[in-house]
Design an enzyme around this catalytic site. Sequence first.
Site, PDB file in Angstrom:
ATOM      1  CG  ASP A  61      -2.085  -0.894   1.137  1.00 39.95           C
ATOM      2  OD1 ASP A  61      -2.117  -1.722   0.204  1.00 39.95           O
ATOM      3  OD2 ASP A  61      -2.976  -0.812   2.005  1.00 39.95           O
ATOM      4  CG  HIS A 215       2.147   0.012   4.446  1.00 41.23           C
ATOM      5  ND1 HIS A 215       1.858  -0.973   5.368  1.00 41.23           N
ATOM      6  CD2 HIS A 215       1.018   0.755   4.303  1.00 41.23           C
ATOM      7  CE1 HIS A 215       0.608  -0.840   5.773  1.00 41.23           C
ATOM      8  NE2 HIS A 215       0.067   0.205   5.142  1.00 41.23           N
TER       9      HIS A 215
END
Length: 518
Positions: A61, A215
């Site tokens: 992400d 992430h």
Amino acid sequence: MDPRRLVHRLLVGTATLTVALTGLTVVNPSPAAAQVCPPPATGFLSSAPATAPRTVALTFDDGPGPFLPQILKILRQYNVRATFFDTGAHDATYPGMTRQIASDGHVLGNHTWDHNYPSQVPGGWTVPYLVDQIYRTAAQDIALTGQTTCYFRPPGGFTDNVLATMQHTGTSAVLWSIDTLDWQQPPYFSQAAVDAIVSRATNVGGQAHPIVLMHDAKASHEPDSQVTRFRANTVAALPRIIEWYRANGYVFVGMDGGSGLRGFNTDFNGDQLGDVLATRPDGSLWAYLGNGAGGWLGQPLVGSGWQIADAMYFAVNFSGNGHPALLYRKSSDGSLWMYSTNGAGGWASNRQVGTGWNIFSTIFSPGDFTSDGISDTIGLRASDGTLWLYPGAGNGTWAAPQQIGAGFTGYRHILGAGDFDGDGYPDVLGVTASGALMLFSGNGFGGWRSQQQVGAGWQNFTDVLSAGDFSGDGYPDVLAARPDGTLWEYAGNGTGGWAGQFQIGGGWNALTLLAGVG
């Protein structure tokens, strides 16, 4: 095969459209289908596509950002497809990285434009607000990559009005089942942080199809003192995470269900559509470029002097350069040579990779037969009918060979068939002396799960080969040449059977050696 595609193929096959290509004919040069998103899921997706008994989807992400190139490099080294939920603002800031995600073959997902949580938006997440955020990001990604985004992950995992929005945007909402909490890492390298990320990422708790959340950047709006932008601990953890899942029998998939990377292109000219290379008696080498819909795009001359070869086959990324290698055996001395391709319909280098390969009557690559991310080679030894596996090392060499079968004496053809039965692992097809077509289902670890007969009457084919998903329906197919020179496509149905057969060419009895790749 989808019934509508099958009807279309039958109708087009009756047309008189025939293209002459230097003495050969090709039939049905219909265009490949455009990208279409699947219908939106009715609920939140929290498990990876179940395309194999065990699958895992690695998701990243908040990118792209400065740590993304290192992550992409690791994924290329391991040939792992991932899904990247990017913000539109970051895609606009790092357009080259966004294009690299798509060109490598990863799934590009949508993570809104600016990553605001509901509490940060006046009035919260309304449907019009989310539609605008998703459309702005999708328009940006289409402009950068030519691809639309079919999957959406809400920032922070908030669900306010998300499912109602999906029906307007045609996207599916994706959450996760394993949270690595890598956003909590310190702003410096920490072995303890790396170990913690690995531990959380591999704590599957019996899940057969986990989605792992990581992430590659920071897009949330907390102060850096609260949530750091540093992601080197995620980078350091990634190889260990990949190796753990691979060692435990998981297949890496994107949220679209696909595996493997486009950067490790599986075709000759780099358009990701199956091709066939063929030699003629004068030693010329020709590339028959597939169009991804059971037909052909063209036929360039790509080499000469190939009368020295008595066997040739493709192995994807065998040399480690990300492109297929064409391996060929010299008839004069049994030495094996490797021509590395450049991914654009040409050649990178040529070197000898082995001696004594004339002990084999057939040599082929089944793909990644051992689930280590590297293409392997299988040889059928002529003297005793044994089958030998040469595990690829990823640099144009092999690990120690091992016997994986016996009793193949008299087989007319044997070839890699891709994942023909749909269990997530490469398979092998063989034609017996009596013409029975046998499917040997691989188990993903250098051995076999089962065998079954899937056809009869194949003793009359002069060549049988695979060029991957030649018809463009998502399933591996088989190409076979008849003595009269016609070339036929036998379309696989993805479950170990057939969807139909179609003539796709004529004049193929003028060729000497064939090698498919796709």
